[in-house]
Design a protein around this motif. Structure first.
Motif, PDB file in Angstrom:
ATOM      1  N   ALA A 205       0.706  -1.332   0.021  1.00  0.00           N
ATOM      2  CA  ALA A 205       0.036  -0.033  -0.056  1.00  0.00           C
ATOM      3  C   ALA A 205       0.863   1.184   0.049  1.00  0.00           C
ATOM      4  CB  ALA A 205      -0.843   0.133   1.255  1.00  0.00           C
TER       5      ALA A 205
ATOM      6  N   THR B 237      -6.139   2.703  -9.194  1.00  0.00           N
ATOM      7  CA  THR B 237      -6.067   2.646  -7.847  1.00  0.00           C
ATOM      8  C   THR B 237      -6.860   3.845  -7.186  1.00  0.00           C
ATOM      9  OG1 THR B 237      -4.074   1.402  -8.100  1.00  0.00           O
ATOM     10  CG2 THR B 237      -4.482   2.777  -5.961  1.00  0.00           C
TER      11      THR B 237
ATOM     12  N   ASP C 240     -10.944   1.422   0.364  1.00  0.00           N
ATOM     13  CA  ASP C 240     -10.112   0.620   0.936  1.00  0.00           C
ATOM     14  C   ASP C 240      -8.938   1.012   1.450  1.00  0.00           C
ATOM     15  OD1 ASP C 240     -11.982  -1.511   0.667  1.00  0.00           O
ATOM     16  OD2 ASP C 240     -11.052  -2.093  -1.393  1.00  0.00           O
ATOM     17  N   CYS C 241      -8.330   2.026   1.101  1.00  0.00           N
ATOM     18  CA  CYS C 241      -6.979   2.595   1.537  1.00  0.00           C
ATOM     19  C   CYS C 241      -6.731   3.861   2.407  1.00  0.00           C
ATOM     20  CB  CYS C 241      -6.232   2.710   0.278  1.00  0.00           C
ATOM     21  SG  CYS C 241      -5.871   1.012  -0.508  1.00  0.00           S
TER      22      CYS C 241
ATOM     23  N   CYS D 109      -9.893   2.183  -5.361  1.00  0.00           N
ATOM     24  CA  CYS D 109      -9.294   1.637  -3.947  1.00  0.00           C
ATOM     25  C   CYS D 109      -9.220   2.810  -2.897  1.00  0.00           C
ATOM     26  CB  CYS D 109      -7.791   1.108  -4.133  1.00  0.00           C
ATOM     27  SG  CYS D 109      -7.595  -0.309  -5.551  1.00  0.00           S
TER      28      CYS D 109
ATOM     29  N   GLN E 104      -8.104  -4.095   7.181  1.00  0.00           N
ATOM     30  CA  GLN E 104      -8.226  -3.064   6.083  1.00  0.00           C
ATOM     31  C   GLN E 104      -6.962  -2.712   5.476  1.00  0.00           C
ATOM     32  OE1 GLN E 104      -8.801   0.117   8.901  1.00  0.00           O
ATOM     33  NE2 GLN E 104     -10.985   0.027   9.115  1.00  0.00           N
TER      34      GLN E 104
ATOM     35  N   CYS F 108      -6.379  -4.668  -3.508  1.00  0.00           N
ATOM     36  CA  CYS F 108      -7.076  -3.749  -4.220  1.00  0.00           C
ATOM     37  C   CYS F 108      -5.983  -3.072  -5.334  1.00  0.00           C
ATOM     38  CB  CYS F 108      -7.773  -2.519  -3.413  1.00  0.00           C
ATOM     39  SG  CYS F 108      -8.980  -1.540  -4.662  1.00  0.00           S
TER      40      CYS F 108
ATOM     41  N   CYS G 103      -6.742  -3.124   1.102  1.00  0.00           N
ATOM     42  CA  CYS G 103      -5.973  -2.137   0.638  1.00  0.00           C
ATOM     43  C   CYS G 103      -4.947  -2.810  -0.548  1.00  0.00           C
ATOM     44  CB  CYS G 103      -5.627  -0.946   1.321  1.00  0.00           C
ATOM     45  SG  CYS G 103      -4.553   0.100   0.580  1.00  0.00           S
TER      46      CYS G 103
END
Length: 92
Positions: free
Chosen positions: A28, A78, A85-86, A82, A62, A69, A66
């Protein structure tokens, strides 16, 4: 002989898991550096994230979501797909 073989297989598995895999946090943070903040210190970002992962199982989930994703997406994908999620993981 069986014990020896078991030890070899176990050692190989451990070595492969430690060498070849990046943590969810590192994935991430690398994507954040690539897409959002080129000056980001990835190691520091990942360390901070990993500390949260160790302290909070929800955060761990989480971070994993992330990472999954962002892995195979371009920067524009992204940012579009995402963000939810991120955002709490690395502030993407």
């Amino acid at each position: 002989m069986k014990n020896r073989m078991l030890m070899v297989v176990t050692a190989l598995g451990l070595a492969m898991s430690l060498v070849g895999c990046k943590s969810d946090c590192r994935v991430a943070c690398e994507k954040k550096q690539e897409c959002v903040s080129s000056g980001l210190d990835v190691a520091q970002c990942a360390d901070k994230c990993e500390q949260k992962v160790k302290a909070d199982k929800d955060f761990s989930s989480q971070a994993q979501e992330c990472s999954q994703c962002v892995k195979s997406r371009t920067c524009s994908e992204t940012l579009k797909q995402c963000l939810d999620d991120c955002i709490t993981v690395v502030g993407l």
